[in-house]
Each structure stands twice: as structure tokens, then as C-alpha cells.
Write an enzyme that holds these catalytic residues in place. Structure first.
Site, PDB file in Angstrom:
ATOM      1  N   ASP A  80       0.913  -1.267  -0.057  1.00 20.62           N
ATOM      2  CA  ASP A  80      -0.238  -0.078  -0.008  1.00 20.62           C
ATOM      3  C   ASP A  80       0.754   1.177  -0.056  1.00 20.62           C
ATOM      4  O   ASP A  80       2.216   1.143   0.378  1.00 20.62           O
ATOM      5  CB  ASP A  80      -0.951   0.056   1.120  1.00 20.62           C
ATOM      6  CG  ASP A  80      -0.205   0.138   2.608  1.00 20.62           C
ATOM      7  OD1 ASP A  80       0.777  -0.491   2.825  1.00 20.62           O
ATOM      8  OD2 ASP A  80      -0.681   0.829   3.527  1.00 20.62           O
ATOM      9  N   GLU A 170       0.144  -1.425   5.452  1.00 16.98           N
ATOM     10  CA  GLU A 170       1.157  -0.884   6.535  1.00 16.98           C
ATOM     11  C   GLU A 170       0.968   0.797   6.608  1.00 16.98           C
ATOM     12  O   GLU A 170       1.127   1.156   7.917  1.00 16.98           O
ATOM     13  CB  GLU A 170       2.283  -1.018   5.845  1.00 16.98           C
ATOM     14  CG  GLU A 170       3.771  -0.693   6.910  1.00 16.98           C
ATOM     15  CD  GLU A 170       4.279   0.618   6.804  1.00 16.98           C
ATOM     16  OE1 GLU A 170       4.977   0.756   7.526  1.00 16.98           O
ATOM     17  OE2 GLU A 170       3.843   1.141   5.983  1.00 16.98           O
TER      18      GLU A 170
END
Length: 399
Positions: A80, A170
Site C-alpha cells: 500500500d 502498512e
């Protein structure tokens, strides 16, 4: 064999911005699209157990070659990207940086940074200026994927078992929440999620998040005297009670901060969202106490329940775990030095999946990717730094 440059350019075009408001895992569908790409590519290069689970975590491993008794080493990156500047990424390539001002497509200029003179003559990848680049952490993804292809080649050096994982979410603090440590199978691991080439980090912030909810009383302004409580103004009072010198823009090194990430409101309802950070646990607790004090003062001023705090610890400083394993730090230092890169041992002014994983039993310091200016329009990465990181990872695995 694909180059790390080409992989990176391919990966950043997949929209994978995570979203804290979404409770599902992964929080956005693009992360599974990238995960599917990675699984397909790993299988094509020969990673037979490449897979993605129902939560969007991608795993794979490469069997040991000639070193059956070597430790199983893990390499981890996250798929991400930050929502600091949301939107699709349109990477731009500067084949030869002349050392001057970098003008992005939308007019944003990159200049004045201390590191820029060192990049003169290198090929750079930048954004159009309309989003983050996503080197945090698709550079890490591309470097690990290129490492995998290298270690599966017939002429690869001998090595122990290599365990690879790519995590979702994350950036919103959930990357390690559903990580399958046992199934991953590594004795220890490294996140490849740092900045400038050579960084080796095993100290991170202790972290907490805070939501400040303010309830006001809305009355027509013509009749408001001694009656109205403007929630937005109370929110401003709350923000003004925190020390301005402890904001990110005024801190460095081991100095912690209060960081206002979002504010919304009107006369009746307002909300502030903060992240709190400090390498020293006791100082983080003092920051939390300061937030509670501000809440108490305003509730005495405007009435009980006007201001409500929601405080939550998110991760701890991994130093207390990782420093118990000095050999994994020495391995990383040796890998950097063997490739002509001076190791830069410094604290992370942020966090990684490795912080939570370390406390869950998987010691996990952090390595550089080679990028700069993460979480902003001025993010960039030199191609030679990514190529060098692949060489560092080859050495790290085959020591």
C-alpha cells in the site's frame, strides 16, 4: 529477466492507497490487484509456493541452495501507499539529472534538498506532481522481486532458505495485524522500507493515535451570547494548548511530536485526529497525559463531555527486541559495506511492519530502498540506488 527499474514503474501504476476508514483487509481493492500480479510473476520465475491469502498478504519462498544449515531469512515490503496526496500515480523518468531544479509536469519544483547534488548524473524517477510516487514501499517490493529472480537463476550464489512477504495496509498501521509468522517460516527478517541508500534502522518511535471529539451547542448567531459553544473554536483551543515546538516540522532525530493529521467541524460537531510519537516510552506517556489535561481543562470551561478523547497505542520501539540479536544487524552492515555502501545506522522517525513483527517473535530491522521525500509530491528515487539495493540483498542472503 526484468530490471528493478521496469518492475518499479509497473508496480507504481497500480493504485494501492490504503484507507483507514475501511475496516476490511486489505482496506482497498487495488492492493489485491497488485498482490495477484506479484503472485503471478513469482510463479513464472519459479517460486512454486507463491500465494496470496484472503486478507491480501502475499507469501513465497526459495529453497536453500548449498547452505542447508543457514538461517531462513525473511524479506518484507508493503504494497500500500500513503494517502498524503491521494490519486493515481503517473511516474516520470529523468534519464540524466543535471543537478538543477526539477520541474514536475504540474509545475511543482524540487529544489533545495541537501541530497540533490549527490544525485547529479543519475537516472531519477519522480511523480507528475499530482500524487505520491509510491517508492514507499513499491521500491522495496521491486527490489525483493528482482532479488528473487536473481536467486533462482542457475548462476545464483549459494544461500539459505529465502522467505518473502508483501503486506497490505502498512501505512494505516495494520500491516502486521494478520501476518502469518509461522507460515512465513523465517528465523529473522528485514523490512525493505527505508529511505536513502545505506540506512539500517532498528529503533523506531513508540506510537499512539488520538481522536478528539468535540460537541458544541449551535444557536443562531443573533441570539448566541452566553449560549453558543462553537465546537470548531473549541477544537482550535485544544490544538493551541499543545506545545507548538513539538510538531513534526520543528523536530528531528530522537525528538518526538504531536501531529495533527486531520480536522473537520462546524458549530455543533468537530473532530481532530492526531498521531503521537516518541522514541522514549515515558515521553510518549507524557504526551498522552498532556492530551488528557487539555481535555479536562476544556471540559471544566465548557461543561462535562464537551471534549472526549480516544487514545490508542499502535506500536512500540522495536529496539528492545532487535538489539538482542546483534548478529542480524552485523549481517546487514556487512552486506552494505561489501557493496561499497556506507551503513547509516539511525533511528526511524516513523514505523514499519517490523516493529510489530519484532514484538510478535520475528526480529525485523529495516533496510533502505534508496528513495527520498516519501509521502509527498516531491518523492523521488534514483534508479542506481534501487539497483544497488538488489546487490545488497543478494549479499545479505548469501553471507
Amino acid at each position: 529477466m526484468s530490471s528493478v527499474r521496469d518492475r518499479f514503474l509497473r508496480y507504481v501504476r497500480v493504485e494501492t492507497t490504503s484507507c483507514e476508514a475501511n475496516e476490511c483487509c486489505p482496506s482497498t481493492p487495488g492492493q489485491k490487484i497488485l498482490g495477484d500480479m506479484l503472485v503471478k510473476e513469482m510463479r513464472e520465475m519459479g517460486v512454486q509456493d507463491a500465494r496470496m491469502d484472503e486478507n491480501g498478504y502475499v507469501y513465497g519462498s526459495i529453497p536453500a541452495k548449498g547452505m542447508p544449515d543457514a538461517p531462513a531469512i525473511g524479506l518484507i515490503a508493503h504494497m500500500d501507499t500513503s494517502d498524503a496526496v491521494p490519486g493515481p500515480t503517473s511516474p516520470q523518468v529523468i534519464p540524466f539529472y543535471d543537478g538543477g531544479v526539477i520541474r514536475l509536469q504540474n509545475g511543482v519544483e524540487i529544489s533545495g534538498f541537501d541530497f540533490l547534488p549527490e544525485l547529479k548524473g543519475q537516472e531519477l524517477i519522480v511523480t507528475s506532481g499530482d500524487s505520491v510516487l509510491g517508492a514507499d514501499d513499491k521500491a522495496g517490493v521491486a527490489e525483493i522481486m528482482t532479488l528473487c529472480e536473481r536467486m533462482l537463476a542457475p548462476d545464483a550464489p549459494e544461500h539459505g532458505r529465502i522467505c518473502v512477504a508483501f503486506t497490505p495496509d502498512e501505512e494505516i498501521g495494520r500491516g502486521a495485524d494478520r501476518f502469518d509468522i509461522k507460515g512465513f517460516g523465517a528465523d529473522f527478517a528485514y523490512t525493505v522500507d527505508g529511505d536513502a541508500l545505506g540506512e539500517l534502522e532498528y529503533e523506531c518511535f513508540n506510537a499512539a493515535s488520538c481522536v478528539v471529539k468535540i460537541t458544541g451547542i449551535s444557536i443562531h448567531p443573533g441570539n448566541a451570547k452566553n449560549q453558543m459553544i462553537n465546537a470548531s473554536l473549541v477544537a482550535m483551543e485544544f490544538a493551541g494548548m499543545l506545545p507548538p515546538w513539538e510538531r513534526p516540522e520543528h523536530t528531528e532525530g530522537y525528538e518526538g511530536f504531536y501531529h495533527l493529521t486531520e480536522m473537520t467541524g462546524n458549530e455543533e460537531k468537530a473532530e481532530l485526529r492526531y498521531i503521537l510519537r516518541d522514541h522514549d516510552r515515558s515521553k510518549l506517556e507524557a504526551k498522552k497525559a498532556m492530551m488528557n489535561t487539555a481535555c479536562e481543562v476544556l471540559n471544566k470551561r465548557y461543561g462535562a463531555g464537551t471534549v472526549v478523547l480516544e487514545l490508542k497505542d499502535t506500536y512500540r520501539n522495536m529496539k528492545e527486541i532487535v538489539e538482542q540479536y546483534p548478529e542480524i544487524l552485523e549481517r546487514a552492515k556487512t552486506a552494505f559495506s561489501a557493496n561499497g555502501v556506507e551503513p547509516i545506522v539511525q533511528p526511524i522517525r516513523g514505523g514499519t511492519d517490523g516493529a510489530l513483527l519484532s514484538f510478535k517473535g520475528l526480529p525485523c530491522p529495516n533496510l533502505s530502498t534508496g528513495g527520498y521525500n516519501f509521502h509527498g509530491r516531491k518523492e523521488l528515487i534514483p534508479v542506481p540506488a534501487m539497483e544497488k539495493m538488489v546487490e545488497v540483498l543478494v549479499t545479505l542472503i548469501s553471507l
